[in-house]
Design a protein around this motif. Structure first.
Motif, short mmCIF file in Angstrom:
data_model
loop_
_atom_site.label_atom_id
_atom_site.label_comp_id
_atom_site.label_asym_id
_atom_site.label_seq_id
_atom_site.Cartn_x
_atom_site.Cartn_y
_atom_site.Cartn_z
N THR A 8 0.84 -1.20 0.00
CA THR A 8 0.00 0.00 0.00
C THR A 8 0.88 1.25 0.00
N GLU A 9 1.92 1.22 0.80
CA GLU A 9 2.84 2.36 0.84
C GLU A 9 3.57 2.52 -0.50
N PHE A 10 3.90 1.40 -1.13
CA PHE A 10 4.55 1.46 -2.43
C PHE A 10 3.61 2.11 -3.46
N GLN A 11 2.35 1.75 -3.42
CA GLN A 11 1.36 2.37 -4.32
C GLN A 11 1.30 3.87 -4.09
N ARG A 12 1.34 4.25 -2.83
CA ARG A 12 1.31 5.67 -2.49
C ARG A 12 2.54 6.38 -3.05
N ALA A 13 3.71 5.75 -2.93
CA ALA A 13 4.94 6.34 -3.47
C ALA A 13 4.84 6.47 -5.00
N ASP A 14 4.28 5.47 -5.63
CA ASP A 14 4.10 5.48 -7.08
C ASP A 14 3.20 6.64 -7.50
N GLU A 15 2.14 6.85 -6.75
CA GLU A 15 1.21 7.96 -7.03
C GLU A 15 1.89 9.32 -6.81
N LEU A 16 2.74 9.40 -5.80
CA LEU A 16 3.48 10.64 -5.55
C LEU A 16 4.43 10.95 -6.71
N ILE A 17 5.08 9.91 -7.24
CA ILE A 17 5.96 10.11 -8.40
C ILE A 17 5.14 10.62 -9.57
N ALA A 18 3.98 10.03 -9.79
CA ALA A 18 3.11 10.44 -10.91
C ALA A 18 2.72 11.91 -10.79
N LYS A 19 2.64 12.41 -9.57
CA LYS A 19 2.30 13.82 -9.33
C LYS A 19 3.56 14.70 -9.27
N ASP A 20 4.72 14.09 -9.54
CA ASP A 20 6.01 14.76 -9.49
C ASP A 20 6.35 15.29 -8.09
N LEU A 21 5.87 14.58 -7.09
CA LEU A 21 6.21 14.90 -5.70
C LEU A 21 7.36 13.97 -5.30
N GLU A 23 10.40 14.29 -3.61
CA GLU A 23 10.95 14.18 -2.26
C GLU A 23 10.00 13.39 -1.35
N GLU A 24 8.71 13.63 -1.49
CA GLU A 24 7.73 12.89 -0.69
C GLU A 24 7.78 11.41 -1.04
N SER A 25 7.88 11.12 -2.32
CA SER A 25 7.96 9.73 -2.77
C SER A 25 9.22 9.05 -2.22
N LYS A 26 10.34 9.76 -2.31
CA LYS A 26 11.59 9.19 -1.78
C LYS A 26 11.46 8.87 -0.30
N SER A 27 10.82 9.73 0.44
CA SER A 27 10.63 9.50 1.86
C SER A 27 9.84 8.21 2.11
N VAL A 28 8.77 8.03 1.36
CA VAL A 28 7.95 6.82 1.51
C VAL A 28 8.76 5.58 1.10
N LEU A 29 9.47 5.67 -0.03
CA LEU A 29 10.26 4.53 -0.51
C LEU A 29 11.36 4.16 0.47
N ASN A 30 12.03 5.17 1.04
CA ASN A 30 13.07 4.88 2.03
C ASN A 30 12.49 4.27 3.30
N SER A 31 11.29 4.69 3.68
CA SER A 31 10.62 4.09 4.85
C SER A 31 10.31 2.61 4.59
N ILE A 32 9.90 2.33 3.36
CA ILE A 32 9.63 0.93 2.99
C ILE A 32 10.91 0.11 3.15
N LEU A 33 12.03 0.65 2.66
CA LEU A 33 13.29 -0.09 2.73
C LEU A 33 13.81 -0.21 4.16
N GLU A 34 13.44 0.72 5.02
CA GLU A 34 13.80 0.57 6.44
C GLU A 34 13.09 -0.64 7.03
N GLU A 35 11.85 -0.84 6.61
CA GLU A 35 11.08 -2.00 7.10
C GLU A 35 11.53 -3.30 6.44
N ASP A 36 11.78 -3.22 5.12
CA ASP A 36 12.18 -4.41 4.37
C ASP A 36 13.24 -4.00 3.34
#
Length: 165
Positions: A8-21, A23-36
């Motif tokens: 779900t978080e990955f989908q959110r990051a993907d949507e943020l990229i699509a909106k050209d956000l 830095e926000e997307s990177k934050s979500v993606l890095n949080s995902i990698l902290e977990e896994d």
């Protein structure tokens, strides 16, 4: 955290990229990698951001390698990595990635044919390039792209003609 949450978080990051956000997307993606740390799709997206938005090919390549090791069936990584290698004119590595991509169901076959064609044209293997451009062209439904493919075939034929003068 559970896998559904990360997806779900990955989908959110993907949507943020699509909106050209980015830095926000990177934050979500890095949080995902902290977990896994082996969540390969997040590595792919961070690689894409590093290459396309930040012009950092070294970081991009590291992420693509992690992504391929973690989720070898995720097709987007092969093409993203191929674009990077093609841009850097690293044809041996590019050929290796394209060969591996041939066996991945999730890889866009028309994009794969196009990347082979580009590599063959760049390496002056014009007959092979023509065949791959034809393969690519026959998958297209968009007239401007079809015209570009035809132009590429004609360009390669002209280069062959010049070689044979």
């Amino acid at each position: 955290m559970n896998e559904h949450y990360l997806d779900t978080e990955f989908q959110r990051a993907d949507e943020l990229i699509a909106k050209d956000l980015i830095e926000e997307s990177k934050s979500v993606l890095n949080s995902i990698l902290e977990e896994d740390p082996n969540y390969g799709k997040a590595h792919n997206h961070l690689g894409w951001i590093a290459k396309v938005k930040e012009n950092d090919p070294v970081t991009a390549e590291n992420h693509y390698k992690h992504a391929l090791a973690s989720v070898p069936d995720y097709g987007a990584t092969y093409l993203n990595y191929a674009y990077l290698l093609s841009e850097q004119k690293r044809y041996y590595d590019l050929e290796q990635i394209l060969q591996k991509a041939e066996n991945v169901a999730d890889v866009s076959k028309n994009s794969l044919a196009r990347e082979w064609a580009y590599m063959y044209e760049d390496t002056k293997q014009y007959e092979k390039a023509i065949e791959k451009y034809k393969e690519y062209a026959l998958t297209l439904y968009d007239s401007p792209l079809l015209e570009k493919a035809k132009e590429a075939i004609l360009r390669c034929r002209q280069k062959l003609e010049i070689l044979n003068l």
